[in-house]
Design a protein around this motif. Structure first.
Motif, mmCIF file in Angstrom:
data_model
loop_
_atom_site.group_PDB
_atom_site.id
_atom_site.type_symbol
_atom_site.label_atom_id
_atom_site.label_comp_id
_atom_site.label_asym_id
_atom_site.label_seq_id
_atom_site.Cartn_x
_atom_site.Cartn_y
_atom_site.Cartn_z
ATOM 1 N N GLY A 481 0.799 -1.226 0.000
ATOM 2 C CA GLY A 481 0.000 0.000 0.000
ATOM 3 C C GLY A 481 0.825 1.266 0.000
ATOM 4 O O GLY A 481 0.478 2.256 -0.653
ATOM 5 N N ALA A 482 1.947 1.260 0.741
ATOM 6 C CA ALA A 482 2.789 2.462 0.810
ATOM 7 C C ALA A 482 3.362 2.819 -0.558
ATOM 8 O O ALA A 482 3.562 4.001 -0.869
ATOM 9 C CB ALA A 482 3.911 2.256 1.819
ATOM 10 N N ILE A 483 3.621 1.801 -1.385
ATOM 11 C CA ILE A 483 4.129 2.080 -2.735
ATOM 12 C C ILE A 483 3.086 2.846 -3.543
ATOM 13 O O ILE A 483 3.395 3.839 -4.215
ATOM 14 C CB ILE A 483 4.523 0.764 -3.437
ATOM 15 C CG1 ILE A 483 5.768 0.172 -2.772
ATOM 16 C CG2 ILE A 483 4.753 0.991 -4.930
ATOM 17 C CD1 ILE A 483 6.233 -1.135 -3.378
ATOM 18 N N HIS A 484 1.833 2.404 -3.468
ATOM 19 C CA HIS A 484 0.759 3.118 -4.176
ATOM 20 C C HIS A 484 0.584 4.532 -3.622
ATOM 21 O O HIS A 484 0.352 5.480 -4.387
ATOM 22 C CB HIS A 484 -0.544 2.338 -4.048
ATOM 23 C CG HIS A 484 -0.569 1.072 -4.849
ATOM 24 N ND1 HIS A 484 -0.954 1.025 -6.159
ATOM 25 C CD2 HIS A 484 -0.246 -0.202 -4.506
ATOM 26 C CE1 HIS A 484 -0.888 -0.220 -6.603
ATOM 27 N NE2 HIS A 484 -0.451 -0.990 -5.613
ATOM 28 N N ALA A 485 0.687 4.674 -2.315
ATOM 29 C CA ALA A 485 0.535 6.000 -1.713
ATOM 30 C C ALA A 485 1.649 6.938 -2.181
ATOM 31 O O ALA A 485 1.406 8.114 -2.488
ATOM 32 C CB ALA A 485 0.531 5.884 -0.195
ATOM 33 N N LEU A 486 2.871 6.435 -2.240
ATOM 34 C CA LEU A 486 3.997 7.264 -2.683
ATOM 35 C C LEU A 486 3.804 7.708 -4.130
ATOM 36 O O LEU A 486 4.024 8.890 -4.461
ATOM 37 C CB LEU A 486 5.302 6.485 -2.540
ATOM 38 C CG LEU A 486 5.836 6.327 -1.113
ATOM 39 C CD1 LEU A 486 6.949 5.282 -1.069
ATOM 40 C CD2 LEU A 486 6.340 7.664 -0.567
ATOM 41 N N TRP A 487 3.378 6.791 -4.982
ATOM 42 C CA TRP A 487 3.200 7.170 -6.382
ATOM 43 C C TRP A 487 1.978 8.084 -6.564
ATOM 44 O O TRP A 487 1.968 8.930 -7.470
ATOM 45 C CB TRP A 487 3.059 5.929 -7.255
ATOM 46 C CG TRP A 487 4.382 5.299 -7.605
ATOM 47 C CD1 TRP A 487 4.832 4.066 -7.268
ATOM 48 C CD2 TRP A 487 5.425 5.912 -8.371
ATOM 49 N NE1 TRP A 487 6.097 3.862 -7.768
ATOM 50 C CE2 TRP A 487 6.480 4.984 -8.447
ATOM 51 C CE3 TRP A 487 5.580 7.156 -8.982
ATOM 52 C CZ2 TRP A 487 7.670 5.255 -9.128
ATOM 53 C CZ3 TRP A 487 6.769 7.431 -9.659
ATOM 54 C CH2 TRP A 487 7.790 6.483 -9.727
ATOM 55 N N THR A 488 0.969 7.941 -5.730
ATOM 56 C CA THR A 488 -0.177 8.853 -5.811
ATOM 57 C C THR A 488 0.234 10.257 -5.393
ATOM 58 O O THR A 488 -0.112 11.248 -6.064
ATOM 59 C CB THR A 488 -1.325 8.351 -4.918
ATOM 60 O OG1 THR A 488 -1.661 7.007 -5.280
ATOM 61 C CG2 THR A 488 -2.558 9.231 -5.079
ATOM 62 N N LEU A 489 0.980 10.368 -4.318
ATOM 63 C CA LEU A 489 1.493 11.677 -3.893
ATOM 64 C C LEU A 489 2.409 12.270 -4.963
ATOM 65 O O LEU A 489 2.399 13.485 -5.205
ATOM 66 C CB LEU A 489 2.252 11.535 -2.575
ATOM 67 C CG LEU A 489 1.392 11.275 -1.326
ATOM 68 C CD1 LEU A 489 2.263 10.842 -0.157
ATOM 69 C CD2 LEU A 489 0.582 12.527 -0.959
ATOM 70 N N HIS A 490 3.196 11.427 -5.594
ATOM 71 C CA HIS A 490 4.080 11.887 -6.664
ATOM 72 C C HIS A 490 3.267 12.513 -7.799
ATOM 73 O O HIS A 490 3.601 13.589 -8.303
ATOM 74 C CB HIS A 490 4.904 10.706 -7.168
ATOM 75 C CG HIS A 490 5.895 11.050 -8.242
ATOM 76 N ND1 HIS A 490 5.560 11.093 -9.578
ATOM 77 C CD2 HIS A 490 7.219 11.372 -8.175
ATOM 78 C CE1 HIS A 490 6.626 11.414 -10.290
ATOM 79 N NE2 HIS A 490 7.646 11.588 -9.457
ATOM 80 N N ALA A 491 2.165 11.844 -8.197
ATOM 81 C CA ALA A 491 1.330 12.361 -9.277
ATOM 82 C C ALA A 491 0.653 13.672 -8.892
ATOM 83 O O ALA A 491 0.454 14.557 -9.732
ATOM 84 C CB ALA A 491 0.272 11.325 -9.667
ATOM 85 N N LEU A 492 0.305 13.796 -7.620
ATOM 86 C CA LEU A 492 -0.359 15.011 -7.138
ATOM 87 C C LEU A 492 0.634 16.120 -6.810
ATOM 88 O O LEU A 492 0.219 17.211 -6.387
ATOM 89 C CB LEU A 492 -1.184 14.679 -5.888
ATOM 90 C CG LEU A 492 -2.321 13.673 -6.066
ATOM 91 C CD1 LEU A 492 -2.975 13.366 -4.725
ATOM 92 C CD2 LEU A 492 -3.348 14.193 -7.062
ATOM 93 N N ASP A 493 1.923 15.833 -7.000
ATOM 94 C CA ASP A 493 2.984 16.783 -6.644
ATOM 95 C C ASP A 493 2.863 17.196 -5.178
ATOM 96 O O ASP A 493 2.992 18.366 -4.822
ATOM 97 C CB ASP A 493 2.933 18.022 -7.549
ATOM 98 C CG ASP A 493 4.220 18.843 -7.478
ATOM 99 O OD1 ASP A 493 5.269 18.266 -7.112
ATOM 100 O OD2 ASP A 493 4.169 20.056 -7.772
ATOM 101 N N ALA A 494 2.607 16.195 -4.324
ATOM 102 C CA ALA A 494 2.358 16.464 -2.908
ATOM 103 C C ALA A 494 3.342 15.726 -1.996
ATOM 104 O O ALA A 494 3.090 15.585 -0.797
ATOM 105 C CB ALA A 494 0.925 16.063 -2.558
ATOM 106 N N LEU A 495 4.451 15.266 -2.560
ATOM 107 C CA LEU A 495 5.458 14.608 -1.732
ATOM 108 C C LEU A 495 6.144 15.618 -0.821
ATOM 109 O O LEU A 495 6.347 16.777 -1.197
ATOM 110 C CB LEU A 495 6.505 13.930 -2.614
ATOM 111 C CG LEU A 495 6.102 12.620 -3.291
ATOM 112 C CD1 LEU A 495 7.121 12.256 -4.368
ATOM 113 C CD2 LEU A 495 5.991 11.496 -2.265
#
Length: 849
Positions: A481-495
């Protein structure tokens, strides 16, 4: 009186240029009849109930019907929407008869299916889109559907809720072509990095917000593409059942001087043996030795397609992450179990000498597979007699088709699901109805389909309400799940730096590796991120160390190269780590090589140590900059280790072309110095036999004014400014368009593509070469004394300018001295051959000057 004509007819029937020759026939090849002792049963079309009785499935599994004709016809791909409904792509125009007549009819469509009573079988069908010409792929995005109708990639949407597309938008106009449906773009896989990848296509797409984004990438596989929980891409070709990108392939094209990178398009399954449960006479080359066994069953893959990595939670644990794929020519589905050791994947048949699912029905044609929202594995059965396209049909196959009346019917097709025997039915959850915050929880689902769909919906909603929940999940380090969360934040430019830092401490190494990769988005914003990545070089797991090596290539701080050296010293034997380092070092190879030779790990030869030194030297030589090469020779002379000196000289010698089929090796494109490099004399004075041989090999490559015999050196006419611009454009495009098959170094890859280096097909007749690119070529093809059985697809979708650039690069790289090729020449050949549909054969090409 009829005996002699009958003999003539039979003779014509069994040679490669028969009386009624097919396009797939090869000149001079005998197509012998099958043994009379083989019992070849008829192949009547079966009802769905009858078809179920023909399946042989491994113990512990059962097969169920999901949909069948008349709901669907000739399905080739399926996609579940967020509510569990099913979109089916139907390639109804494909091969309506053995001649392919009528294939140009716009009868393809996308059908929308729904299960209203929850029994697992689809009840209603609505035509979402129709009047499509040979559609190839679909993907669900933005509340609509991407539909590939080569060369157009459409975005279609139902805006009024009637289940039919009433909005169409062009995303691309160069998505493959219609000339050869066996070798054109398909797949459309939304992967973890939020890019949409295709098989048989070199452009990836992204739809985060705003206009569609497009970016060049490597071309992968033939039909079908999948990914695993880490985002690695898997694909195949008809005779090579499973290949993969072991690493994110874009890293490997960073250093244009590095020609031998490993990690993209790697063969995962070595054994191509197959185990059908029926005789398989209806394969295109069934007359060739080795295609069929003595009992008539298919001996090896000939139509592998539709790979999928099982990411559900319904099968027993050992099948999680297994690779499933189709073989419609053999009427079965293969299951491979994957194992991993220091980044290298390998595959073994889960059921030795058997298949997961096989049928005695010749019309069972599994062409694609899919993970489902219920954790089941879904099978797309085109259920047709003919699956070979007319371009390649041989007279042998034509006779098989006609003998068993396989041309019709055309209006059939089935979708099945495979589940464990004791599995209970699950209702699909409607993800689209969930709030944004609740949807984040689905990123932790044990079912990979659910996680993928939730990630896509979150990215498309672009709703920052989810950010706090995403940050908590990413920071928790929960796998996957953390991998999906990291890539979702990456797409949202919210890292954020805090999230990255916490994720790098996760228990699972692939979460830590993902954190390192997505951190690249913050490198220019926060210098603390770079320091954090540098510290990860001491991570105990190889996955993390490898990603750190790739990411270090994006960091420009003084300590990076020392960290890379120390990291590389631990893994000199690992090709992935070596190539990760070199791909990061464009323009810094000489300094790195010098430091490497001073490092304690390189005091003595070691596994892979010679390879890294050789490859670094080859990169410096590839730059063809006399000053840099002079400095390299100085470093070589100053080294005390003979093995290192030999490795460096071997690296420089990679610029020397091999002899190939020529009686004498072609002369290399020389590197010209202002004067003799002093280091050459010092190296010669060592009186070392090995070093002496290496220097002798370099004699024609390294030249300078006044060198003895210089007047005998011949070089190609220098490129004009226009031609040099073409060469440079081709240099950039080659790794993406050609390099994944023919390899960045032009040396080809066994089982996939022949070498280009010193190949007469590349450096000889421009007329032949242009035709190969525009219409493709099919084997047997003799390349440098080796016969290749291949089918190279045409790439006529490229512009005249792009083709000219690629071919100019190929004809002037690797020591080649052939003439450049101009765009107007490509335009002329394109016009001269515009009516040709099939690929060229060697005999045909050799007739062309």
């Amino acid at each position: 009186m009829f005996r002699t004509p009958m003999k003539l007819f039979l003779l014509a029937l069994f040679v490669a240029v028969p009386l009624f020759a097919q396009k797939g026939d090869k000149a001079g090849e005998v197509q012998a009849p099958l043994p009379a002792s083989w019992q070849i049963p008829p192949a009547p079309p079966l009802s769905i109930e009858e078809a179920l009785q023909t399946f042989k499935i491994q113990p512990g599994f059962r097969i169920e019907v999901v949909a069948a004709e008349p709901q669907i016809e000739a399905p080739v791909e399926i996609e579940f929407d967020a509510a569990g409904n099913l979109y089916v792509l139907e390639m109804r125009p494909f091969m309506p008869n053995v001649e392919g007549k009528g294939e140009d009819q716009r009868t393809g469509r996308v059908t929308f299916l729904r299960d209203l009573n929850g029994d697992g079988r689809m009840d209603t069908n609505t035509i979402f889109a129709d009047k499509l010409l040979m559609p190839r792929a679909i993907a669900l995005v933005r509340g609509g559907v991407l539909v590939a109708e080569p060369p157009t990639l459409w975005f279609m949407k139902d805006t009024d809720g009637d289940g039919k597309a009433d909005h169409r938008e062009v995303v691309a106009t160069d998505y493959g072509n219609q000339s050869n449906p066996e070798h054109t773009a398909n797949g459309l896989l939304w992967s973890l990095d939020n890019w949409i990848y295709s098989a048989n296509h070199d452009v990836r797409f992204r739809s985060v917000s705003g206009p569609w984004q497009k970016e060049k990438t490597f071309s992968r596989g033939q039909w079908g593409i999948s990914h695993d929980d880490f985002g690695r891409l898997f694909f195949n070709s008809n005779s090579d059942q499973l290949r993969a990108d072991l690493v994110p392939a874009h890293y490997l094209s960073r250093n244009q001087n590095f020609k031998g990178a490993f990690g993209s398009n790697v063969q995962i399954a070595k054994d191509q043996s197959t185990f059908p449960v029926r005789v398989n006479p209806g394969v295109n080359r069934g007359y060739q030795k080795g295609t069929l066994r003595d009992d008539g069953t298919l001996a090896k893959f000939t139509a592998a397609c539709g790979p999928v990595i099982y990411r559900g939670d319904l099968f027993p644990e050992k099948f999680r992450g297994a690779a499933f794929l189709c073989e419609p020519g053999g009427n079965f589905i293969r299951c491979n179990l994957l194992s991993e050791q220091n980044g290298i994947l390998s595959a073994t048949n889960a059921f030795p000498n058997a298949e997961l699912l096989a049928s005695t029905d010749e019309r069972f044609r599994p062409v694609n597979l899919a993970n489902g929202p219920d954790g089941a594995l879904y099978v797309v059965d085109m259920y047709r007699g003919i699956i070979q396209h007319r371009i390649y049909v041989t007279t042998f196959l034509r006779n098989q088709i006609l003998d068993r009346k396989l041309e019709s019917p055309l209006n059939q097709g089935r979708i099945y699901r495979i589940v464990p025997t004791e599995a209970k039915r699950r209702d699909a959850k409607n993800l689209a109805s969930l709030t944004t915050s609740t949807l984040v929880n689905e990123l932790n689902s044990p079912n990979g389909w659910t996680r993928d769909a939730a990630q896509r919906l979150l990215v498309e909603r672009n709703d920052f309400v989810a950010s706090p929940n995403l940050e908590r999940l990413a920071a928790s380090g929960t796998y996957p799940g953390a991998i999906h969360a990291l890539w979702t934040l990456h797409a949202l430019d919210a890292l954020t730096t805090e999230v990255i830092t916490r994720a790098t401490t996760a228990e699972h190494p692939k979460v830590r590796a993902t954190a390192a990769r997505v951190s690249e988005a913050l490198l220019t914003r926060d210098e603390n991120i770079a320091n954090k990545i540098v510290s990860l070089a001491n991570d105990p797991h190889f996955d993390v160390q490898l990603q750190v090596m790739f990411t270090l290539g994006e960091i420009r701080i003084n300590s990076v190269e020392r960290v890379m050296l120390d990291l590389l010293a631990r893994h000199t034997e690992n090709a992935l780590m070596r190539d990760a380092a070199i791909s990061s070092l464009k323009g810094r190879e000489l300094t790195f090589l010098t430091n490497a030779l001073a490092h304690e790990a390189w005091k003595q030869p070691s596994p892979g140590g010679e390879e890294i030194i050789k490859d670094l030297a080859a990169c410096i030589a590839e730059s063809r900059q006399p000053d840099a090469i002079n400095s390299l020779l100085e470093s070589t002379a100053a080294v005390n280790q003979r093995w290192a000196q030999s490795a460096i000289l071997n690296g420089i010698a990679t610029l020397i072309p091999a002899r190939g089929r020529a009686k004498e090796a072609p002369k290399p494109k020389p590197i010209t110095f202002a004067s003799e490099p002093p280091a050459l004399a010092r190296l010669a004075s060592l009186k070392d036999e090995t070093i002496g041989k290496r220097l002798a090999a370099l004699d024609q490559l390294l030249i300078w004014k006044g060198k003895a015999g210089l007047e005998e050196q011949s070089a190609a006419a220098p490129l004009t400014a226009e031609e040099q611009a073409l060469f440079e454009a081709g240099r950039t495009a080659y790794p993406l368009i050609c390099g994944s098959c023919h390899q960045p170094n032009g040396q080809g890859l066994d089982g996939l593509a022949p070498p280009l280096v010193d190949a007469d097909w590349a450096t000889g007749s421009p007329e032949r070469l242009a035709r190969i690119v525009l219409q493709g070529v099919r084997g047997p093809l003799n390349v440098k004394g080796k016969v290749w059985e291949l089918e190279m697809p045409q790439v006529s979708v490229l512009s005249d300018q792009e083709i000219a650039a690629l071919l100019t690069y190929i004809r002037r790289e690797w020591g080649h001295q052939a003439s450049a090729i101009k765009p107007d020449f490509i335009a002329k050949v394109r016009k001269d051959t515009e009516t040709r549909e099939e690929a060229w054969t060697e005999p045909e090409l050799l007739k062309i000057p």
